[in-house]
Design a protein around this motif. Structure first.
Motif, PDB file in Angstrom:
ATOM      1  N   LYS A 225       0.836  -1.405   0.060  1.00 25.95           N
ATOM      2  CA  LYS A 225      -0.395   0.241  -0.327  1.00 25.95           C
ATOM      3  C   LYS A 225       1.144   1.453   0.121  1.00 25.95           C
ATOM      4  O   LYS A 225       2.072   1.316  -0.092  1.00 25.95           O
ATOM      5  CB  LYS A 225      -0.636  -0.203   1.062  1.00 25.95           C
ATOM      6  N   LEU A 226       0.365   2.271  -0.277  1.00 20.39           N
ATOM      7  CA  LEU A 226       1.386   3.605  -0.035  1.00 20.39           C
ATOM      8  C   LEU A 226       1.045   4.370   0.746  1.00 20.39           C
ATOM      9  O   LEU A 226      -0.356   4.499   1.094  1.00 20.39           O
ATOM     10  CB  LEU A 226       0.583   4.461  -1.672  1.00 20.39           C
ATOM     11  N   TYR A 227       1.719   4.990   1.283  1.00 20.87           N
ATOM     12  CA  TYR A 227       1.526   5.357   2.528  1.00 20.87           C
ATOM     13  C   TYR A 227       1.768   6.802   2.514  1.00 20.87           C
ATOM     14  O   TYR A 227       2.237   7.519   1.658  1.00 20.87           O
ATOM     15  CB  TYR A 227       2.776   4.992   3.409  1.00 20.87           C
ATOM     16  N   ALA A 228       0.675   7.662   3.390  1.00 17.87           N
ATOM     17  CA  ALA A 228       0.229   8.801   3.890  1.00 17.87           C
ATOM     18  C   ALA A 228      -0.620   9.452   4.952  1.00 17.87           C
ATOM     19  O   ALA A 228      -1.035   8.853   5.505  1.00 17.87           O
ATOM     20  CB  ALA A 228      -0.590   9.743   2.747  1.00 17.87           C
ATOM     21  N   ASP A 229      -0.182  10.895   5.298  1.00 18.36           N
ATOM     22  CA  ASP A 229      -0.142  11.542   6.331  1.00 18.36           C
ATOM     23  C   ASP A 229      -0.649  12.921   5.895  1.00 18.36           C
ATOM     24  O   ASP A 229      -0.711  13.806   5.439  1.00 18.36           O
ATOM     25  CB  ASP A 229       0.434  12.134   7.348  1.00 18.36           C
ATOM     26  N   PHE A 265     -14.003   2.372   3.134  1.00 17.93           N
ATOM     27  CA  PHE A 265     -13.681   3.281   1.912  1.00 17.93           C
ATOM     28  C   PHE A 265     -14.011   2.078   0.489  1.00 17.93           C
ATOM     29  O   PHE A 265     -14.080   0.524   1.745  1.00 17.93           O
ATOM     30  CB  PHE A 265     -12.120   3.534   1.892  1.00 17.93           C
ATOM     31  N   PRO A 266     -13.924   2.206  -0.386  1.00 19.16           N
ATOM     32  CA  PRO A 266     -14.474   0.730  -1.415  1.00 19.16           C
ATOM     33  C   PRO A 266     -13.814  -0.460  -1.185  1.00 19.16           C
ATOM     34  O   PRO A 266     -12.789  -0.365  -1.224  1.00 19.16           O
ATOM     35  CB  PRO A 266     -14.303   1.700  -2.657  1.00 19.16           C
ATOM     36  N   CYS A 322      -8.036   4.488   6.795  1.00 16.24           N
ATOM     37  CA  CYS A 322      -7.412   5.670   7.079  1.00 16.24           C
ATOM     38  C   CYS A 322      -7.546   6.629   8.666  1.00 16.24           C
ATOM     39  O   CYS A 322      -9.444   5.617   8.903  1.00 16.24           O
ATOM     40  CB  CYS A 322      -8.475   6.914   6.343  1.00 16.24           C
ATOM     41  N   VAL A 323      -7.232   6.591   9.382  1.00 18.80           N
ATOM     42  CA  VAL A 323      -6.974   6.521  10.741  1.00 18.80           C
ATOM     43  C   VAL A 323      -6.761   7.408  11.478  1.00 18.80           C
ATOM     44  O   VAL A 323      -5.342   7.977  11.249  1.00 18.80           O
ATOM     45  CB  VAL A 323      -7.015   5.126  11.827  1.00 18.80           C
ATOM     46  N   ALA A 324      -7.011   8.220  12.329  1.00 17.86           N
ATOM     47  CA  ALA A 324      -6.437   9.393  13.173  1.00 17.86           C
ATOM     48  C   ALA A 324      -6.008   8.835  14.084  1.00 17.86           C
ATOM     49  O   ALA A 324      -5.889   7.533  15.253  1.00 17.86           O
ATOM     50  CB  ALA A 324      -7.820  10.225  14.390  1.00 17.86           C
ATOM     51  N   CYS A 346      -2.627   7.496   6.445  1.00 23.26           N
ATOM     52  CA  CYS A 346      -3.590   6.710   5.381  1.00 23.26           C
ATOM     53  C   CYS A 346      -2.761   5.436   5.050  1.00 23.26           C
ATOM     54  O   CYS A 346      -1.700   5.119   4.489  1.00 23.26           O
ATOM     55  CB  CYS A 346      -4.715   6.922   5.093  1.00 23.26           C
ATOM     56  N   ARG A 347      -3.450   4.106   4.192  1.00 19.64           N
ATOM     57  CA  ARG A 347      -2.994   3.265   4.087  1.00 19.64           C
ATOM     58  C   ARG A 347      -3.875   2.904   2.435  1.00 19.64           C
ATOM     59  O   ARG A 347      -4.588   2.388   2.642  1.00 19.64           O
ATOM     60  CB  ARG A 347      -2.673   2.055   4.445  1.00 19.64           C
ATOM     61  N   ILE A 348      -3.479   3.225   1.559  1.00 15.02           N
ATOM     62  CA  ILE A 348      -4.173   3.943   0.340  1.00 15.02           C
ATOM     63  C   ILE A 348      -3.362   2.442  -0.400  1.00 15.02           C
ATOM     64  O   ILE A 348      -2.348   2.208  -1.110  1.00 15.02           O
ATOM     65  CB  ILE A 348      -3.355   4.728  -0.481  1.00 15.02           C
TER      66      ILE A 348
END
Length: 482
Positions: A225-229, A265-266, A322-324, A346-348
């Protein structure tokens, strides 16, 4: 839990005996000399703080460099280099057969660890503790156990006079868990000649998937997965707490996070996760087996996916998540906050960009007064995320998988090797982007219900650590002995 126990102080021979007596693996007994060395290296690494805030990765890199030099590696083949004094990376080269035409294999493993607060832990996270059949300490699962096994394997093979059929390069690096100086990215950009290889092995993913101490399959990371903050923030004039405003910044952010909590998410699958579900179905029974099979086809069954999603592991394979993870607000107990913010991690799923998910968060929050911004690994904040997406899975090279299957059958007879998608993120994103096929696996097993990486009281079972040490040694020899 005590900081030290009687078992912690016993001779290392006990650990080797425990390995031979209790491991579910069928591997040869780990020799006492190697068990002792593997434990010493592991303890040394755990007790060097390598967090981004106050730790020093260079200290750990220098310590591992010294062990290699003391074992007889030439100084030119064990170097520490990096962009600054705290973020040094060890690059070691085990020389192969003279005249070999085979390109090297590169192994990457990070030395840095996630922050750990002593008040959160039962033990000191930066003290190596053995208790009740476990090793405790920050990095015991992620991934100083792999660092230690790789250094031990290099030393053990050199002591035996083993000559591989190609060079083996080991890079122990900085800032995989966060920070401004990612070691793999920096080495590729500044010293590509030192780390150029035919393919990459990364023990920061994959490995034995265990249930109650029994390995049921060996996962190999073939995608991730793709990492994002993202930073979600609200601002208003603030004021005296005796005159509460309806537009309290904390409430705005909290309401948005509440909507996120209720959002799924879907449903998505890809060629790697479908293969994983199909293979996993054969290992299960009853409804679970049926549900796994039902999501392994081109059109996953929604009802089966919903049942599987109640398990956090399956949920993360089936959805972007996605999680706080952090909040910041207020400046005094008797004043209204003039600002509030939260970090959303988020882990996309592959195929979606960081900017695409940022826009999805804007829709979920449904509050035009909020800002939703992207934050990179250096904690720099931008109004837009990048358009980068996860890399396509690499080809399943026989040079990697044939020796892997041989060693797996030797140590865990009969269990399958299954390609999988890593639900986190690893430094393989940099090597894949550089055009080097990259694969993630190790021999360090962790039970599915005891994953404590990044969490409190991180630990690994003693028997699983020594099993992983032996796996690393056997696999490196099988990989380079054709």
């Amino acid at each position: 839990m005590r900081r030290a126990t009687t078992a912690f102080c016993l001779p290392l021979a006990l650990s080797a005996v425990s390995f031979a007596q209790t491991s579910a693996a069928a591997a040869p007994r780990l020799p006492e000399q190697d068990a002792k060395l593997a434990r010493e290296i592991f303890q040394q690494l755990i007790e060097i703080n390598t967090t981004d805030s106050v730790g020093n990765v260079t200290t750990a890199a220098n310590a591992m460099q010294k062990r290699l030099l003391d074992a007889g590696f030439p100084a030119a083949d064990a170097v520490v280099l990096g962009p600054n004094a705290r973020k040094g990376n060890l690059v070691a080269r085990y020389r192969g057969r003279p005249g070999s035409k085979l390109k090297p294999v590169l192994i990457i493993a990070h030395l840095d660890v996630v922050e750990a607060s002593r008040s959160d832990w039962t033990t000191d996270p930066f003290q190596f503790v053995e208790k009740d059949g476990y090793f405790y300490g920050r990095g015991t699962q992620d991934i100083k156990e792999a660092d230690a096994s790789l250094i031990e394997s290099f030393i053990r093979m050199r002591r035996e006079g083993f000559v591989p059929d190609r060079d083996i390069i080991l890079a122990l690096t900085a800032d995989e868990e966060g920070g401004k100086s990612n070691g793999v990215e920096w080495l590729i950009a500044n010293h590509r000649d030192l780390v150029d290889a035919e393919f990459v092995l990364n023990p920061d993913a994959g490995g034995p998937e265990q249930e109650k101490g029994r390995a049921v399959n060996i996962g190999v990371e073939a995608s991730e997965k793709l990492y994002a903050d993202y930073v979600v923030s609200a601002a208003n004039p603030g004021g005296h707490s005796s005159l509460p405003r309806p537009d309290n910044a904390i409430y705005h952010v909290a309401d948005a996070l509440g909507r996120l909590e209720k959002t799924t998410f879907p449903l998505e699958t890809n060629e790697v996760t479908r293969a994983y579900f199909a293979a996993s179905a054969k290992l299960q029974t009853g409804q679970l087996a049926e549900d796994l099979k039902a999501v392994s086809g081109p059109t996953p069954d929604a009802a089966a996916a919903a049942r599987l999603s109640k398990d956090i592991t399956y949920n993360s394979l089936l959805h972007t998540t996605c999680v706080a993870t952090m909040m910041n607000a207020g400046h005094a107990p008797n004043a209204l906050p003039n600002a509030a913010s939260a970090n959303v991690n988020c882990r996309i799923e592959p195929g979606h960009s960081q900017e695409e998910i940022r826009l999805e968060l804007v829709k979920i929050f449904a509050d035009p007064t909020l800002k939703v911004q992207y934050m990179n690994d250096a904690r720099e904040i931008f109004d837009h995320g990048s358009d980068r997406k996860s890399m396509a899975p690499p080809p399943l090279l026989p040079a990697v998988f044939e020796p892997l299957k041989v060693v797996v059958n030797q140590m865990w007879p009969g269990i399958p090797v299954i390609p999988r998608m890593e639900t986190g993120a690893s430094d393989s994103i940099y090597t894949m982007a550089a055009g080097i096929p990259s694969y993630g696996f190790s021999g360090m097993g962790v039970d599915r219900d005891d994953d404590r990486a990044h969490g409190r009281d991180e630990r690994i079972r003693v028997v699983d650590y020594f099993t992983g040490v032996e796996f690393q040694y056997l696999y490196l020899k099988a990989l380079t002995s054709r």
